[in-house]
Design a protein around this motif. Structure first.
Motif, PDB file in Angstrom:
ATOM      1  N   LEU A 109      -3.804  18.010 -27.896  1.00 27.45           N
ATOM      2  CA  LEU A 109      -4.820  18.723 -28.663  1.00 27.45           C
ATOM      3  C   LEU A 109      -5.028  18.447 -29.788  1.00 27.45           C
ATOM      4  O   LEU A 109      -6.510  18.182 -30.400  1.00 27.45           O
ATOM      5  CB  LEU A 109      -4.375  19.992 -28.977  1.00 27.45           C
ATOM      6  CG  LEU A 109      -3.734  21.046 -27.370  1.00 27.45           C
ATOM      7  CD1 LEU A 109      -3.107  22.793 -27.934  1.00 27.45           C
ATOM      8  CD2 LEU A 109      -5.332  21.022 -27.008  1.00 27.45           C
ATOM      9  N   LEU A 134      -9.235  17.309 -30.528  1.00 28.84           N
ATOM     10  CA  LEU A 134      -9.803  17.796 -32.092  1.00 28.84           C
ATOM     11  C   LEU A 134     -11.264  16.422 -32.439  1.00 28.84           C
ATOM     12  O   LEU A 134     -11.883  16.548 -33.758  1.00 28.84           O
ATOM     13  CB  LEU A 134      -8.650  19.105 -32.914  1.00 28.84           C
ATOM     14  CG  LEU A 134      -8.878  19.863 -31.608  1.00 28.84           C
ATOM     15  CD1 LEU A 134      -7.782  20.734 -32.727  1.00 28.84           C
ATOM     16  CD2 LEU A 134      -9.728  20.762 -31.153  1.00 28.84           C
ATOM     17  N   LEU A 151     -15.084  25.622 -33.274  1.00 28.77           N
ATOM     18  CA  LEU A 151     -14.910  25.756 -32.174  1.00 28.77           C
ATOM     19  C   LEU A 151     -14.754  26.994 -31.769  1.00 28.77           C
ATOM     20  O   LEU A 151     -13.850  27.689 -32.647  1.00 28.77           O
ATOM     21  CB  LEU A 151     -13.512  25.049 -32.631  1.00 28.77           C
ATOM     22  CG  LEU A 151     -12.724  25.298 -31.178  1.00 28.77           C
ATOM     23  CD1 LEU A 151     -12.839  24.499 -30.052  1.00 28.77           C
ATOM     24  CD2 LEU A 151     -10.975  24.584 -31.939  1.00 28.77           C
ATOM     25  N   VAL A 155     -13.137  30.167 -30.238  1.00 31.33           N
ATOM     26  CA  VAL A 155     -11.388  30.335 -29.656  1.00 31.33           C
ATOM     27  C   VAL A 155     -11.437  31.420 -29.252  1.00 31.33           C
ATOM     28  O   VAL A 155     -11.913  32.054 -29.790  1.00 31.33           O
ATOM     29  CB  VAL A 155     -10.275  30.119 -30.581  1.00 31.33           C
ATOM     30  CG1 VAL A 155     -10.197  28.761 -30.477  1.00 31.33           C
ATOM     31  CG2 VAL A 155     -10.544  30.695 -31.377  1.00 31.33           C
ATOM     32  N   THR A 201      -5.260  33.034 -30.261  1.00 31.84           N
ATOM     33  CA  THR A 201      -5.040  31.580 -29.783  1.00 31.84           C
ATOM     34  C   THR A 201      -3.824  31.085 -30.086  1.00 31.84           C
ATOM     35  O   THR A 201      -2.886  31.542 -30.896  1.00 31.84           O
ATOM     36  CB  THR A 201      -6.163  31.341 -30.625  1.00 31.84           C
ATOM     37  OG1 THR A 201      -7.404  31.382 -30.390  1.00 31.84           O
ATOM     38  CG2 THR A 201      -5.944  29.478 -30.234  1.00 31.84           C
ATOM     39  N   LEU A 229      -3.078  25.280 -31.259  1.00 33.63           N
ATOM     40  CA  LEU A 229      -4.469  24.424 -31.278  1.00 33.63           C
ATOM     41  C   LEU A 229      -4.707  25.281 -32.685  1.00 33.63           C
ATOM     42  O   LEU A 229      -5.616  24.709 -32.783  1.00 33.63           O
ATOM     43  CB  LEU A 229      -5.476  25.532 -30.318  1.00 33.63           C
ATOM     44  CG  LEU A 229      -6.882  25.016 -30.483  1.00 33.63           C
ATOM     45  CD1 LEU A 229      -7.652  25.728 -30.823  1.00 33.63           C
ATOM     46  CD2 LEU A 229      -7.062  23.582 -29.988  1.00 33.63           C
ATOM     47  N   TYR A 276     -12.237  26.580 -26.810  1.00 36.24           N
ATOM     48  CA  TYR A 276     -10.636  25.992 -26.397  1.00 36.24           C
ATOM     49  C   TYR A 276     -10.633  27.326 -25.170  1.00 36.24           C
ATOM     50  O   TYR A 276     -10.316  28.543 -25.683  1.00 36.24           O
ATOM     51  CB  TYR A 276     -10.064  26.273 -27.673  1.00 36.24           C
ATOM     52  CG  TYR A 276      -8.171  26.186 -27.461  1.00 36.24           C
ATOM     53  CD1 TYR A 276      -7.448  24.815 -26.836  1.00 36.24           C
ATOM     54  CD2 TYR A 276      -7.757  26.878 -27.012  1.00 36.24           C
ATOM     55  CE1 TYR A 276      -6.199  25.051 -26.651  1.00 36.24           C
ATOM     56  CE2 TYR A 276      -6.417  27.314 -27.222  1.00 36.24           C
ATOM     57  CZ  TYR A 276      -6.188  26.362 -26.001  1.00 36.24           C
ATOM     58  OH  TYR A 276      -4.188  26.340 -26.158  1.00 36.24           O
ATOM     59  N   ILE A 297     -12.739  22.392 -23.831  1.00 37.55           N
ATOM     60  CA  ILE A 297     -11.516  22.133 -24.158  1.00 37.55           C
ATOM     61  C   ILE A 297      -9.908  23.383 -23.027  1.00 37.55           C
ATOM     62  O   ILE A 297      -9.622  24.187 -23.913  1.00 37.55           O
ATOM     63  CB  ILE A 297     -10.350  21.920 -25.653  1.00 37.55           C
ATOM     64  CG1 ILE A 297     -11.872  21.351 -26.859  1.00 37.55           C
ATOM     65  CG2 ILE A 297      -9.002  21.609 -25.299  1.00 37.55           C
ATOM     66  CD1 ILE A 297     -11.840  21.572 -28.255  1.00 37.55           C
ATOM     67  N   GLU A 298      -9.413  22.720 -22.096  1.00 35.84           N
ATOM     68  CA  GLU A 298      -9.064  23.525 -20.960  1.00 35.84           C
ATOM     69  C   GLU A 298      -7.561  22.926 -21.505  1.00 35.84           C
ATOM     70  O   GLU A 298      -7.343  22.318 -20.568  1.00 35.84           O
ATOM     71  CB  GLU A 298      -9.588  23.147 -19.744  1.00 35.84           C
ATOM     72  CG  GLU A 298      -8.773  24.114 -18.788  1.00 35.84           C
ATOM     73  CD  GLU A 298      -9.569  24.137 -17.343  1.00 35.84           C
ATOM     74  OE1 GLU A 298     -10.025  25.053 -17.347  1.00 35.84           O
ATOM     75  OE2 GLU A 298      -9.575  22.734 -16.706  1.00 35.84           O
ATOM     76  N   ASP A 299      -7.258  23.884 -21.671  1.00 34.31           N
ATOM     77  CA  ASP A 299      -5.346  23.858 -21.571  1.00 34.31           C
ATOM     78  C   ASP A 299      -5.110  24.257 -20.749  1.00 34.31           C
ATOM     79  O   ASP A 299      -4.631  25.618 -20.427  1.00 34.31           O
ATOM     80  CB  ASP A 299      -4.900  24.503 -23.139  1.00 34.31           C
ATOM     81  CG  ASP A 299      -4.047  24.261 -23.108  1.00 34.31           C
ATOM     82  OD1 ASP A 299      -2.390  23.854 -22.426  1.00 34.31           O
ATOM     83  OD2 ASP A 299      -3.187  24.427 -24.664  1.00 34.31           O
TER      84      ASP A 299
END
Length: 463
Positions: A175, A179, A189, A191, A195, A199, A238, A271-273
């Motif tokens: 992560l 970034l 960003l 979110v 969150t 991150l 994110y 950004i796929e967590d």
């Protein structure tokens, strides 16, 4: 051979399923049930004992978790050939404290993690080129490990070239590196309003501007994301699409498609967590499977196997992005741990990783059953196969006071403040995986429920 097993069930107070487990364990210990013996069908045993089938099913599930029996679909349940060493059985913490703060997977005996690790490392140590693993590796990961990871990720993402896949030392490192690779100080960003702190911390340190996007029970709201794209000009989004941390929400397929469409239209990277994507037996395809050209997909073994491995895999939009990310990884962490990276590759190739995840998934299911039973009167959001839940505090409780009282009882939870981008709701995250076993978990959750059943003014230091 099938054993006509007739357990003696005590009439003492207590769950009937536990009495069945205790009788099974005692008969195995005394030699009345020998290794390899097939147990009666669950339905027949339920009829014999005059109990519900679900009671026997729960007892057999607990016996499997304890390592007493094995079960095979279509064949039945058998006393294990190799029973767990008593030293391997996890005992309740004598201090009485229960950790609900650390969001980690449980480590059930059925996963055989220590044995698998020992066998895997021994095999690696005897393999050609083992000493090469003791040297510095490429920051993007050893090419053999990247190839295994690409094939494994391809099961969920579709065709995934090895040049687009990197191996790193945990999702937290990834992560921070992502970034640094795609955002400059001052960039926006998007979110969720709640969150993952892992991150938030690197984003804030980099000077990235966090833009909260509202969510509902299904997760991130696409309409709110669209408004933010128009008003805030974000460079990236994110999102934790499956078993969101902390809310447990899972984005439906249609919502994932809409989010991907909006992001592509407005030039926003995703950004796929996907830390929890392996836990549900069925989950919608990752966003990277729908929009791999704009998605930085991160999956980690910390949440579905063990945090001690420190291995994460990243699928990036293209080879140029892979080069940029490798440079950032080198600056932050040099390389993934070579031995655990090799061990993870071995487990993937041999199907061991799937078996470990399956055991953890089953244990999560058992723990969620306990949580549903104990917390049934509270406002809880959870997933049947996740290892955390989101609990909204009843009136008149406030999170600060609750956290202090819980601490006095030896319970550690995470307050919503850790996740909130903006005002924090009166809620806590409760993680179920760190408790040593289901009995310890039940004890801790019962304390928590008892605490919430009383108004703050009625509580001194002990409930």
């Amino acid at each position: 051979m099938t054993e006509t097993w007739s357990p003696t069930i005590s009439g003492d107070a207590g769950p009937k399923y536990r009495a069945i487990v205790d009788a099974l364990a005692e008969d195995i210990r005394a030699g009345r049930l020998t290794p390899g013996v097939r147990l009666p069908p669950q339905r027949a045993l339920a009829k014999q004992l005059n109990v519900d089938l679900t009671t026997v099913t729960r007892a057999f599930n607990e016996a499997r978790r304890m390592g007493l029996i094995d079960a095979t679909a279509g064949r039945g349940s058998f006393v294990r050939e190799h029973l767990p060493n008593p030293a391997e059985v996890r005992r309740p913490d004598p201090s009485g404290s229960v950790d609900f703060s650390m969001n980690m997977p449980p480590q059930p005996i059925a996963a055989r993690l220590a044995k698998r690790m020992e066998a895997g490392l021994c095999r690696l140590a005897g393999s050609p080129g083992f000493l090469d693993r003791m040297q510095y590796q490429e920051s993007a990961g050893n090419m053999a490990d990247r190839a295994v990871a690409a094939q494994w990720l391809g099961r969920r993402l579709g065709s995934c070239s090895v040049q687009r896949v990197l191996v790193a030392g945990g999702a937290q490192v990834v992560l921070a590196a992502v970034l640094a690779a795609i955002l400059k100080p001052g960039d926006a960003l998007c979110v969720p309003t709640l969150t993952y702190p892992g991150l938030r911390m690197p984003a804030e340190r980099r000077g990235v501007r966090l833009v909260p996007v509202s969510c509902d029970e299904d997760g991130l709201d696409p309409d709110a994301f669209l408004k933010s794209c128009t008003a805030d000009g974000p460079r990236a989004l994110y999102v934790v699409p499956t078993l969101d941390n902390p809310t447990t929400a899972t984005l439906p397929k249609a919502r994932r498609e809409r989010i991907a469409e909006i992001a592509r239209t407005h030039g926003v990277a995703i950004i796929e967590d996907d830390a929890y994507g392996l836990l549900p037996p069925e989950a919608p395809a990752p966003i990277a499977a729908l929009a791999g050209d704009i998605t930085w997909h991160i999956t980690t073994l910390s949440k579905c196997v063990s945090p001690g491995l420190r291995i994460a895999y990243v699928a990036v939009p293209g080879t140029n992005e892979a080069v940029r990310l490798a440079a950032e990884l080198r600056a932050i962490d040099m390389m993934a741990p070579p031995l655990t990276a090799a061990l993870a590759s071995h487990w993937i190739a041999e199907g061991e990783l799937d078996a470990i995840v399956a055991a953890i998934r089953q244990e999560n299911g058992l723990r969620q059953e306990v949580a549903r039973e104990v917390l049934r009167d509270l406002d809880v959001r959870a997933h049947p196969y996740g290892h955390h839940l989101w609990l909204r505090l009843p009136e008149p409780w406030r999170r600060g006071a609750f956290g202090a009282h819980a601490h006095q009882l030896g319970l550690s939870v995470v307050l919503s403040d850790a996740f909130a981008v903006g005002p924090a709701p009166e809620a806590i995250r409760v993680s179920l995986g760190a408790a040593r076993d289901t009995e310890t978990l039940r004890y801790g959750l019962s304390l928590l429920a008892t605490l919430l059943a009383h108004p703050p003014g009625a509580i001194s230091t002990v409930v």
